[in-house]
Design a protein around this motif. Structure first.
Motif, PDB file in Angstrom:
ATOM      1  N   VAL A 312      48.200  27.508  66.119  1.00 27.70           N
ATOM      2  CA  VAL A 312      48.896  27.821  67.529  1.00 27.70           C
ATOM      3  C   VAL A 312      47.656  28.249  68.463  1.00 27.70           C
ATOM      4  O   VAL A 312      46.800  29.089  67.825  1.00 27.70           O
ATOM      5  N   LYS A 313      47.812  28.158  69.612  1.00 32.99           N
ATOM      6  CA  LYS A 313      46.790  28.874  70.627  1.00 32.99           C
ATOM      7  C   LYS A 313      47.533  30.002  70.985  1.00 32.99           C
ATOM      8  O   LYS A 313      48.713  29.956  71.611  1.00 32.99           O
ATOM      9  N   VAL A 314      46.912  31.210  71.070  1.00 35.18           N
ATOM     10  CA  VAL A 314      47.744  32.405  71.562  1.00 35.18           C
ATOM     11  C   VAL A 314      46.806  33.011  72.481  1.00 35.18           C
ATOM     12  O   VAL A 314      45.594  33.332  72.323  1.00 35.18           O
ATOM     13  N   PRO A 315      47.630  33.311  73.667  1.00 34.82           N
ATOM     14  CA  PRO A 315      46.936  33.989  74.962  1.00 34.82           C
ATOM     15  C   PRO A 315      46.440  35.334  74.543  1.00 34.82           C
ATOM     16  O   PRO A 315      47.127  36.196  73.911  1.00 34.82           O
ATOM     17  N   ILE A 316      45.034  35.795  74.794  1.00 37.73           N
ATOM     18  CA  ILE A 316      44.625  36.940  74.729  1.00 37.73           C
ATOM     19  C   ILE A 316      44.731  37.571  76.181  1.00 37.73           C
ATOM     20  O   ILE A 316      44.298  36.799  77.225  1.00 37.73           O
ATOM     21  N   VAL A 317      44.937  38.988  76.181  1.00 43.08           N
ATOM     22  CA  VAL A 317      45.000  39.423  77.341  1.00 43.08           C
ATOM     23  C   VAL A 317      43.898  40.631  77.511  1.00 43.08           C
ATOM     24  O   VAL A 317      43.964  41.287  76.333  1.00 43.08           O
ATOM     25  N   PHE A 318      43.163  41.024  78.497  1.00 42.13           N
ATOM     26  CA  PHE A 318      42.233  42.057  78.292  1.00 42.13           C
ATOM     27  C   PHE A 318      41.572  42.208  79.686  1.00 42.13           C
ATOM     28  O   PHE A 318      41.449  41.680  80.544  1.00 42.13           O
ATOM     29  N   GLY A 319      41.563  43.666  80.032  1.00 41.91           N
ATOM     30  CA  GLY A 319      40.821  44.042  81.149  1.00 41.91           C
ATOM     31  C   GLY A 319      40.664  45.616  81.220  1.00 41.91           C
ATOM     32  O   GLY A 319      41.550  46.316  80.317  1.00 41.91           O
ATOM     33  N   TRP A 320      40.023  46.238  82.171  1.00 37.22           N
ATOM     34  CA  TRP A 320      40.082  47.616  82.324  1.00 37.22           C
ATOM     35  C   TRP A 320      40.521  47.921  83.698  1.00 37.22           C
ATOM     36  O   TRP A 320      40.342  47.123  84.748  1.00 37.22           O
ATOM     37  N   THR A 321      41.110  49.059  83.647  1.00 34.89           N
ATOM     38  CA  THR A 321      41.324  49.448  85.272  1.00 34.89           C
ATOM     39  C   THR A 321      41.090  51.077  85.347  1.00 34.89           C
ATOM     40  O   THR A 321      41.253  51.620  84.457  1.00 34.89           O
ATOM     41  N   LYS A 322      40.921  51.560  86.540  1.00 39.10           N
ATOM     42  CA  LYS A 322      40.752  52.754  86.662  1.00 39.10           C
ATOM     43  C   LYS A 322      41.974  53.697  86.166  1.00 39.10           C
ATOM     44  O   LYS A 322      43.013  53.528  86.721  1.00 39.10           O
ATOM     45  N   ASN A 323      41.750  55.046  85.720  1.00 37.96           N
ATOM     46  CA  ASN A 323      42.728  55.857  85.363  1.00 37.96           C
ATOM     47  C   ASN A 323      43.518  56.039  86.509  1.00 37.96           C
ATOM     48  O   ASN A 323      44.881  56.392  86.338  1.00 37.96           O
ATOM     49  N   SER A 324      42.951  56.343  87.676  1.00 35.22           N
ATOM     50  CA  SER A 324      43.528  56.842  88.873  1.00 35.22           C
ATOM     51  C   SER A 324      44.519  55.754  89.475  1.00 35.22           C
ATOM     52  O   SER A 324      45.484  56.065  90.124  1.00 35.22           O
ATOM     53  N   ASP A 325      44.180  54.255  88.966  1.00 35.06           N
ATOM     54  CA  ASP A 325      45.040  53.319  89.334  1.00 35.06           C
ATOM     55  C   ASP A 325      46.260  52.991  88.422  1.00 35.06           C
ATOM     56  O   ASP A 325      47.107  52.154  89.006  1.00 35.06           O
ATOM     57  N   ASP A 353      40.271  62.039  83.019  1.00 32.99           N
ATOM     58  CA  ASP A 353      39.314  60.838  83.834  1.00 32.99           C
ATOM     59  C   ASP A 353      37.910  61.017  83.541  1.00 32.99           C
ATOM     60  O   ASP A 353      37.168  60.482  84.456  1.00 32.99           O
ATOM     61  N   SER A 354      37.621  61.599  82.350  1.00 32.77           N
ATOM     62  CA  SER A 354      36.449  61.514  82.016  1.00 32.77           C
ATOM     63  C   SER A 354      36.103  60.759  80.694  1.00 32.77           C
ATOM     64  O   SER A 354      34.867  60.727  80.163  1.00 32.77           O
ATOM     65  N   VAL A 355      36.984  59.922  80.249  1.00 34.00           N
ATOM     66  CA  VAL A 355      36.919  59.130  79.064  1.00 34.00           C
ATOM     67  C   VAL A 355      37.404  57.987  79.395  1.00 34.00           C
ATOM     68  O   VAL A 355      38.161  57.675  80.377  1.00 34.00           O
TER      69      VAL A 355
END
Length: 563
Positions: A312-325, A353-355
């Protein structure tokens, strides 16, 4: 990768830290033209970001065969050694951990080995059991461990790459067949090794030579000796630590890369295992339309497990967001929980907020994981970044929180208890919940709404339950089980889906295919002769008094007449 023996062994996974990165902001999507099966995580722009990844396409191939012996004194690891065979292990140990990559059976009587590999052409119906091991391609992994079947430890080999000409893919006919037998035993010569978990996966691959970043298990004693273990220690996880494999590879040494490729279209793949123990567990994984057989040997000492199913084809989700957001809920959670891949920052315990730490799921699915996933979708655009094809299944630890209810009904079953397979990004690996008020089995799954190209994702779901387990779990009678299947969107609207329901050969099967995401609920309405599935309601009267009676065969009380 999980190891069992969780109550006694925990170590810091320091080898996963990559240190401070000074890279510019990078889009979370992979480069144009890359193969989805070779999806690579990109680094954060710098410190102060939280990432989220759901992708188990590589997790089952991360480690290769290893056997390690540990000595524990006063809650400290005082000794650790890698063993290539038991007779070379230290005899003074507290416990031993093993991950044995199963090898092809040498004969029909050998157990805890791979008895066969099958392909089925879904267009022509042609079935092939022919495959050729290619040990020369992986010999430099130097991972083989000699087992001892007399105490329950199978032989463990180098990664098993085979040629399957009957199912050639776009880059050749090589496949990695990965069957991991996770096991442990406590000190004492009379103690046998216990099977803790079995994971199985098949990958179309190419094998390349060059210069690569090696991954795999960390078997250097310096990373363990002197580390605390046990309750109250500041440890991360009860696992053997490991090195991150080269992003280009499923598995890699310094000179060899096993690289994932797409599955060919319109083929099913199967594996047969000769197992020494009763195979009465619960399976979950990534496949569709499974055909399953669990056959006990005449002696009763072993079973043959055969599974044939479509990838089966399995959707991958991925991304970065600022900790403050981050939402206040996520920010509070991640300030406390610093687990995950550390991509930027000197220490996990530095100010938040430094890692930059990568969160997510690779090989563990439950209700809490679904909630976390849904909290991240607004940040990720409700869109998959890749759709790799997968074929895998594994056993569920029946001592886990997910299996609390399930384990009550599996002890007396001498066969497979059941399985759940889906292509959803996240799901619960246990059995569906029984909704008593509606008389339905409810199962929640979640995935992004669209594929990388913007088209809608569609779901598949297969549930197979041992009929005895189903009756125990949900209080069904011995009458034949029937059901209707519906798929409801998160707003409660019914979806169109192709469904399959039947009970035969001691198993109850339900399948739903072609439904839409993001977070639908799959509901099965159970019907049985003599159960709530065939109840009706009548109205009974006695003078001015009226009563409604609901039953399978409703009858008015004495003195009342049916209206």
């Amino acid at each position: 990768m999980k190891f069992a023996h969780r109550a006694k062994f925990a170590v810091l996974i320091g080898s996963l830290c990559l240190g401070l990165l000074a890279s510019p902001a990078i889009n979370s999507a992979q480069a144009v033209g890359e193969i989805d099966e070779q999806f690579q995580v990109v680094n954060p722009p710098g410190p102060g970001y939280t990432g989220y990844l759901v992708n188990n396409s590589r997790s089952l191939a991360r480690f290769w065969t290893n056997l390690a012996t540990f000595k524990i004194e006063n809650q400290l690891i005082t000794g650790m050694a890698r063993c290539k065979s038991l007779d070379k292990c230290p005899t003074n140990f507290t416990f031993q951990l093993g991950d044995m990559n199963l090898t092809p059976c040498a004969n029909s009587t050998e157990v805890d080995c791979i008895a066969g590999i099958t392909t089925k052409n879904l267009t022509t119906g042609a079935v092939s059991n022919s495959f050729t091991p290619r040990p020369e391609l992986t010999e430099n992994f130097d991972a083989a461990v000699k087992g001892d079947p007399s105490i329950g430890l199978p032989n463990g080999g180098n990664p098993l790459v085979v040629s399957i000409p009957s199912a050639a893919h776009s880059a050749g006919d090589l496949y990695l067949v990965k069957s991991d037998f996770f096991t442990h035993r406590d000190a004492g010569t009379a103690n046998r090794f216990v099977l803790d978990q079995l994971t199985n996966s098949i990958y179309p691959v190419t094998v390349e030579t060059g210069q690569f970043v090696p991954g795999g298990p960390n078997l250097d004693p310096m990373f363990y000796v002197g580390k605390p273990v046990g309750p109250g220690t500041n440890t991360m996880d009860s696992s053997l630590s490991g090195f991150i494999t080269d992003d280009r590879c499923l598995m890699a040494t310094r000179t060899t890369c096993i690289k994932s490729q797409p599955f060919p279209a319109n083929y099913s793949f199967g594996i047969s295992l000769n197992m020494s123990k009763r195979f009465n567990g619960w399976l979950y994984g990534r496949m569709a339309n499974p055909e399953i057989s669990v056959t006990a040997a005449a002696s009763g000492s072993s079973v043959k497990v055969e599974i044939l199913a479509e990838p089966v084809k399995v959707p991958i989700v991925f991304g970065w967001t600022k900790n403050s957001d981050l939402t206040p809920e996520l920010r509070e959670r991640y300030q406390k929980d610093r687990g995950g891949g550390l991509y930027a920052g000197a220490s996990r315990q530095d100010p938040f907020d430094s890692v930059s730490i990568l969160k997510g799921h690779s090989n563990k699915y439950d209700a809490l994981g679904i909630d976390e996933f849904l909290s991240w979708l607004p940040f990720l655009g409700d869109k998959a970044v890749a759709m790799p094809s997968q074929w895998s299944f594994q056993t569920l630890n029946l001592n886990s929180d997910t299996a609390v209810e399930l384990s009550k009904c599996t002890a007396s079953v001498n066969s497979l208890a059941g399985l759940v397979f889906t292509n959803a990004s996240v799901f619960s690996s246990g059995a569906p919940a029984f909704n008593k008020s509606e008389g339905t089995l409810d199962y929640k799954v979640a995935s992004p709404h669209t594929k990388p190209d913007g088209t809608l994702t569609t779901g598949s779901y297969d549930l197979v339950l041992n009929s005895s387990v189903a009756r125990c779990l949900y209080g069904f009678s011995k009458a034949p089980i029937g059901a209707t299947v519906s798929v409801l969107s998160s707003d409660g609207q019914a979806q169109v889906a192709t469904t399959v329901v039947n009970e035969k050969n001691g198993f109850f099967r339900m399948g739903a295919y072609g439904f839409g995401f993001s977070s639908p609920t799959i509901k099965m309405k159970i019907t049985q002769a003599g159960t709530s599935g065939s109840k009706t309601t009548i109205t009974c009267v006695k003078g001015k008094t009226s009563k409604k009676v609901t039953a399978v065969k409703p009858v008015c009380p004495t003195g009342f007449k049916k209206k």
